[in-house]
Design an enzyme around this catalytic site. Structure first.
Site, PDB file in Angstrom:
ATOM      1  N   HIS A 359       0.810  -1.214   0.000  1.00 46.01           N
ATOM      2  CA  HIS A 359       0.000   0.000   0.000  1.00 46.01           C
ATOM      3  C   HIS A 359       0.847   1.270   0.000  1.00 46.01           C
ATOM      4  O   HIS A 359       0.405   2.303  -0.516  1.00 46.01           O
ATOM      5  CB  HIS A 359      -0.935   0.019   1.212  1.00 46.01           C
ATOM      6  CG  HIS A 359      -2.162  -0.815   1.037  1.00 46.01           C
ATOM      7  ND1 HIS A 359      -2.178  -2.173   1.304  1.00 46.01           N
ATOM      8  CD2 HIS A 359      -3.411  -0.502   0.607  1.00 46.01           C
ATOM      9  CE1 HIS A 359      -3.397  -2.644   1.051  1.00 46.01           C
ATOM     10  NE2 HIS A 359      -4.150  -1.658   0.623  1.00 46.01           N
ATOM     11  N   GLY A 360       2.015   1.227   0.577  1.00 46.62           N
ATOM     12  CA  GLY A 360       2.820   2.446   0.595  1.00 46.62           C
ATOM     13  C   GLY A 360       4.187   2.223   1.193  1.00 46.62           C
ATOM     14  O   GLY A 360       4.393   1.326   2.019  1.00 46.62           O
TER      15      GLY A 360
END
Length: 525
Positions: A359-360
């Protein structure tokens, strides 16, 4: 005058970094109208229709990420020929494994470079500096004694995490013998680049999508009605609820949480919990709806996740295409539950840690994923210790028909749902906060400076925000049967009334939306 107007139109058709094209933007609605006219004219000419959609999809990606559409082409060509080579082997031995590894290196290598270079560089340099190891400035790019990382200016192409995972699953499925490799590069390019799901999912499996590519174009009345319903629902969730509460409340709190009371911080957490659901599920709804209008069916990507009574159930309902991808290609590859309980808990934790990193590129996302992995392990441990008091025990298994639950299970399910919702909401703070310090400030304000007496004042100051939050949660927790009836009702409406409904929703969006089109949250992933 004509030259000025033409230059404005030409400017709108070019890539604009500050306003990438999204489903809720006017430019997309205008282009999609022209696209559907040509698309339907090419209905029986399969190859021309597939070529036309593929070219439009690449243009759609150009409008989202500029010239980086070459990455999409690179991944497509490499994995297509790698899968062809794997499919041509009689034995799936060492050479086949080498080819799969090559696909992994290409897809994940691009993902790591564009998404994680700065994160890995900073992490490595910090770790080395902490151990007294000198890093030359030529490597770290730093002016601070050569031990701190100087961030590189690397553009993150929109949706790179989605199309690399989708393409990678194809080569793995060919290696496992689940599907046969495609014989046409154009068909594979169509599959990878299909614009409704290109930049933010759902992650559509090849075995579900490929059989639909060459079938005769047919949009039944049920598909059309469902498509219209999904587009209306997605547009309302994204452009009305999500964007409004984000711009007018949530962003203000998360920018400087220490300037607001704990109550306002808590309401912002509830607001973001609703915002991210409406934003992402709204995109998925529109993607599914647009695909249906074109004659293609996508699997459901969200199933009222905040109704979940456990974290296990939450991940069966939230971002279903990603959670099933992680299960099939990561969790099972690590061993799944085949090597005892301790190994199963380790595999769960590692899967969710890597899911958080997907996700990041920050410690916030890793911690977010790690906490969800921990909660999943606790779910399974609690079920094994005390199955009667575990909400998981009352979940139907995949393929099973849900049966009526005994009356004594409802308090357990309610308490499990309440706890699950607040655990998920608390984890969303790490997901939303730009740094761990900001996340800590949010929790500090809630725990130490709550000030409940200002609730009525907040309701007065944020009437529209509060009303949309209430409406959003009310719609989310309504029985699914009501929406099924609404879907059937819209399906039976004449075409002119269906078009009128879309116009009405667009009008509401125009009246409520902020001055700038808000990008979808998952574009950054």
């Amino acid at each position: 005058m004509f030259d000025i107007e033409f230059s404005r139109v030409l400017e709108q058709l070019q890539y604009m970094p500050d306003s990438p094209m999204i489903f809720s933007s006017g430019i997309f609605l205008f282009l999609f109208l022209g696209f559907t006219l040509i698309y339907n004219m090419l209905g029986k000419a399969d190859t021309l229709r597939i070529l036309f959609v593929t070219l439009f999809s690449y243009y759609f990606y150009y409008k989202s990420s500029g010239m980086f559409f070459w990455l999409l082409a690179l991944v497509t060509v490499c994995d297509y020929y790698i899968a062809r080579a794997i499919g041509g082997l009689k034995e799936k031995g060492g050479l086949a494994k080498t080819l799969v590894a090559l696909s992994l290196i290409i897809d994940l290598g691009l993902l790591v470079f564009f998404k994680y270079t700065n994160f890995l560089g900073e992490t490595i340099c910090t770790a080395l500096a902490a151990n007294g190891i000198h890093v030359p400035a030529s490597i770290s790019g730093s002016f601070l004694q050569g031990v701190a990382w100087q961030p590189r200016d690397i553009f993150l192409p929109v949706g790179i995490s989605f199309f690399t995972f989708q393409s990678l699953s194809y080569t793995i499925d060919v290696y496992r013998g689940n599907i046969r490799p495609l014989s046409r590069l154009l068909d594979y390019a169509f599959y990878v680049s299909f614009f409704p799901q290109l930049v933010a999912g759902p992650i559509v499996r090849a075995r579900d999508f490929i059989p639909q590519i060459r079938r005769p174009l047919m949009v039944t009345s049920d598909m059309f009605g469902k498509g219209v319903f999904c587009i209306i629902a997605g547009l309302f969730k994204k452009a009305v609820i999500s964007d409004y509460i984000s711009v007018n409340f949530v962003e203000r709190i998360f920018d400087q949480p220490d300037l607001y009371s704990g109550l306002e911080n808590l309401l912002a957490v509830y607001g973001y919990t609703l915002q991210i659901y409406c934003d992402f599920s709204g995109y998925s709804d529109m993607a599914i709806g647009i695909a249906l209008l074109l004659g293609f069916e996508f699997p459901k990507n969200f199933d009222n996740p905040y109704k979940s009574s456990s974290i296990t159930e939450f991940w069966r309902r939230w971002h279903i295409s990603l959670s099933s991808w992680l299960k099939d290609y990561l969790y099972i590859s690590l061993g799944g539950n085949r090597h005892g309980k301790l190994r199963q808990y380790f595999n769960l934790l590692m899967t969710m840690l890597l899911g958080g990193l997907w996700h990041g590129a920050s410690l916030n996302f890793i911690l977010w994923g790690g906490l969800h992995g921990l909660f999943l392990c606790v779910d399974k441990i609690w079920k094994s210790i005390c199955p009667v008091l575990s909400p998981i025990s009352y979940l139907p298994r995949k393929g099973e028909t849900p049966t009526p639950r005994p009356w004594h299970t409802y308090p357990i399910i309610f308490l499990g749902g309440l706890l699950t919702f607040h655990l998920v909401a608390a984890c969303w703070v790490l997901f939303r906060a730009p740094s761990f310090d900001i996340a800590q400030q949010v929790f500090d304000q809630i725990l130490h400076k709550f000030q409940p007496q200002i609730f009525l004042q907040w309701c007065t100051s944020y009437k529209a925000v509060g009303s949309l939050m209430l409406l959003g949660y009310l719609l989310h927790f309504l029985p699914s049967s009501l929406f099924d009836r609404l879907h059937r009702l819209i399906t039976k409406l004449p075409l002119i009334l269906q078009a009128l409904l879309i116009v009405i929703v667009i009008y509401i969006v125009i009246q409520i939306k902020s001055s700038d089109v808000q990008p979808f949250i998952y574009f950054q992933f």
